[in-house]
Design a protein around this motif. Structure first.
Motif, PDB file in Angstrom:
ATOM      1  N   PHE A  11      45.875  42.604  39.743  1.00  8.04           N
ATOM      2  CA  PHE A  11      45.138  41.893  38.697  1.00  8.04           C
ATOM      3  C   PHE A  11      45.850  41.915  37.352  1.00  8.04           C
ATOM      4  CE2 PHE A  11      43.481  46.149  37.942  1.00  8.04           C
ATOM      5  CZ  PHE A  11      43.261  46.182  36.575  1.00  8.04           C
ATOM      6  N   GLN A  12      46.683  42.927  37.098  1.00  4.82           N
ATOM      7  CA  GLN A  12      47.420  42.944  35.837  1.00  4.82           C
ATOM      8  C   GLN A  12      48.535  41.889  35.837  1.00  4.82           C
ATOM      9  OE1 GLN A  12      47.886  46.693  33.536  1.00  4.82           O
ATOM     10  NE2 GLN A  12      47.777  47.672  35.544  1.00  4.82           N
ATOM     11  N   ILE A  14      48.397  39.112  37.272  1.00  2.00           N
ATOM     12  CA  ILE A  14      47.769  37.791  37.171  1.00  2.00           C
ATOM     13  C   ILE A  14      47.413  37.439  35.722  1.00  2.00           C
ATOM     14  CG2 ILE A  14      45.776  36.408  37.946  1.00  2.00           C
ATOM     15  CD1 ILE A  14      45.672  38.200  40.441  1.00  2.00           C
ATOM     16  N   MET A  15      47.300  38.433  34.846  1.00  2.00           N
ATOM     17  CA  MET A  15      46.766  38.218  33.505  1.00  2.00           C
ATOM     18  C   MET A  15      47.481  37.120  32.715  1.00  2.00           C
ATOM     19  SD  MET A  15      45.827  42.022  32.087  1.00  2.00           S
ATOM     20  CE  MET A  15      44.467  42.958  32.771  1.00  2.00           C
ATOM     21  N   ARG A  63      40.776  39.944  42.839  1.00  2.00           N
ATOM     22  CA  ARG A  63      41.679  40.346  41.756  1.00  2.00           C
ATOM     23  C   ARG A  63      41.643  39.340  40.606  1.00  2.00           C
ATOM     24  NH1 ARG A  63      46.856  42.757  45.297  1.00  2.00           N
ATOM     25  NH2 ARG A  63      45.755  44.650  45.951  1.00  2.00           N
ATOM     26  N   THR A  67      40.741  40.068  36.710  1.00  2.00           N
ATOM     27  CA  THR A  67      41.622  39.578  35.639  1.00  2.00           C
ATOM     28  C   THR A  67      40.796  38.836  34.598  1.00  2.00           C
ATOM     29  OG1 THR A  67      43.491  39.351  37.153  1.00  2.00           O
ATOM     30  CG2 THR A  67      43.583  38.072  35.120  1.00  2.00           C
ATOM     31  N   ARG A  68      39.934  37.958  35.083  1.00  2.40           N
ATOM     32  CA  ARG A  68      39.050  37.190  34.198  1.00  2.40           C
ATOM     33  C   ARG A  68      38.213  38.109  33.319  1.00  2.40           C
ATOM     34  NH1 ARG A  68      34.036  35.547  37.432  1.00  2.40           N
ATOM     35  NH2 ARG A  68      33.917  37.817  37.195  1.00  2.40           N
ATOM     36  N   TYR A  70      38.777  41.235  32.379  1.00  8.27           N
ATOM     37  CA  TYR A  70      39.581  41.934  31.371  1.00  8.27           C
ATOM     38  C   TYR A  70      40.013  40.994  30.254  1.00  8.27           C
ATOM     39  CZ  TYR A  70      39.836  46.367  33.833  1.00  8.27           C
ATOM     40  OH  TYR A  70      39.521  47.573  34.413  1.00  8.27           O
ATOM     41  N   ARG A 103      49.441  43.211  30.078  1.00  3.64           N
ATOM     42  CA  ARG A 103      48.870  44.237  30.933  1.00  3.64           C
ATOM     43  C   ARG A 103      47.850  45.039  30.139  1.00  3.64           C
ATOM     44  NH1 ARG A 103      51.756  44.272  35.557  1.00  3.64           N
ATOM     45  NH2 ARG A 103      50.943  46.273  36.249  1.00  3.64           N
ATOM     46  N   THR A 140      41.860  47.106  41.819  1.00  2.00           N
ATOM     47  CA  THR A 140      40.588  46.795  41.171  1.00  2.00           C
ATOM     48  C   THR A 140      39.602  47.901  41.509  1.00  2.00           C
ATOM     49  OG1 THR A 140      39.674  45.570  43.042  1.00  2.00           O
ATOM     50  CG2 THR A 140      41.053  44.328  41.492  1.00  2.00           C
TER      51      THR A 140
END
Length: 311
Positions: A11-12, A14-15, A63, A67-68, A70, A103, A140
């Motif tokens: 997920f980081q 993807i940010m 994930r 991401t969304r 965060y 990140r 996650t």
């Protein structure tokens, strides 16, 4: 499958790509964002079929969801409508700085993220991240929870198997009969099963009568081994016993493992259908059907009820 899973970005990772996909300022629905990110990371349908450990959601979709969350907590995006995402002015300003990565370490420096941390960590001496790194991949919270539950389950399975090895042969024979009944064989009737075996017997240790008249029966062989593996001679003896009884269904259960030759012997059996259940599967089935185990703690995972907040 493991190779495919390793190709799915955490997920980081993807940010930044997700934020850039929203850079045009247009609101985008989740499915549109998913399609764009799938294309960006060159993911296939096979990648998208991989589920989170609980099996309730696609791993990549899960994930993307975190991401969304965060990005929103950091004030980089907002939700103008249900299931719709849009970049904020702060998000545009961040992209104007031409970042090469985004990140958690960067989010922690952002005002809104700091405020979010302060709000939900009151009374704690220091901030505790909700992410762990495993083999360099950020997980996650669902993945962390599922991994923890899996570790606890493996430990429980080990302890259960140890207990079965400590008890007598006759206890083990009765245990496997009870397990098969819990699984629905014999339609849960107490009189549907009988224990027939003797210690060291190579024949049949139990019978489950599928129907009340006993027209359909499953014959059982139980081997409580404290070490070593079940070999092909044991399987051949069981097949011979089934043939003498004139039946074609058998289940062979053990606290140990089956050798490759034993597995092949069972697979090559044409007249009798033999199902092999080794110690690992036996313990997992007992846990699944709550035989010899009890619930220690229950954890309820709640989510927002979006319908409740519809005006």
């Amino acid at each position: 499958m493991s190779d495919l899973k390793s190709q799915i970005p955490d997920f980081q990772t993807i940010m930044l790509p997700m934020l850039k996909l929203l850079e045009d300022g247009q609101p985008k629905k989740l499915n549109e964002v998913m399609d764009l990110l799938t294309s960006h990371f060159n993911l296939t349908d096979e990648h998208l079929k991989i589920k989170v450990p609980s099996g309730q959601m696609g791993l990549f979709r899960n994930r993307v969801g975190w991401t969304r969350s965060y990005l929103k907590n950091a004030g980089l995006i907002h939700y103008p409508g249900r299931g719709i995402y849009q970049i904020t002015d702060y998000g545009k300003k961040f992209l104007n700085s031409n970042p090469t990565e985004l990140r958690l370490k960067h989010l922690k420096k952002m005002p809104e993220y700091k405020e979010w941390i302060a709000t939900f960590n009151q009374g704690q001496s220091e901030t505790v991240d909700v992410v762990e790194t495993k083999n360099g991949v950020s997980q996650t919270p669902e993945e962390i929870l599922a991994s923890t539950v899996e570790q606890l389950r493996k430990q429980l399975a080990t302890e259960l198997l140890d207990k079965l090895k400590e008890n007598s042969f006759s206890y083990f024979e009765n245990f496997v009969i009870a397990l098969l009944q819990e699984m629905g064989y014999g339609a849960f009737r107490e009189e549907s099963a009988v224990v027939t075996g003797q210690t060291g017997d190579n024949g049949v240790d139990g019978i489950i009568y599928q129907d009340r008249l006993g027209l359909e029966s499953v014959y059982i062989q139980a081997k409580r081994f404290t070490n070593g593996t079940v070999g092909s001679p044991d399987i051949r003896n069981f097949i011979g016993s089934l043939a003498l009884q004139g039946v074609n269904k058998g289940v062979f259960l053990t606290t140990s493992r089956f050798s490759e030759s034993a597995i092949k012997t069972a697979q090559d059996s044409k007249q009798q259908k033999i199902v092999l259940i080794d110690g690992k599967e036996l313990a997992n089935l007992a846990i699944e059907y709550n035989l010899g185990v009890q619930i220690d703690k229950k954890i309820s995972i709640k989510k927002i009820d979006l319908d409740y907040f519809e005006e």
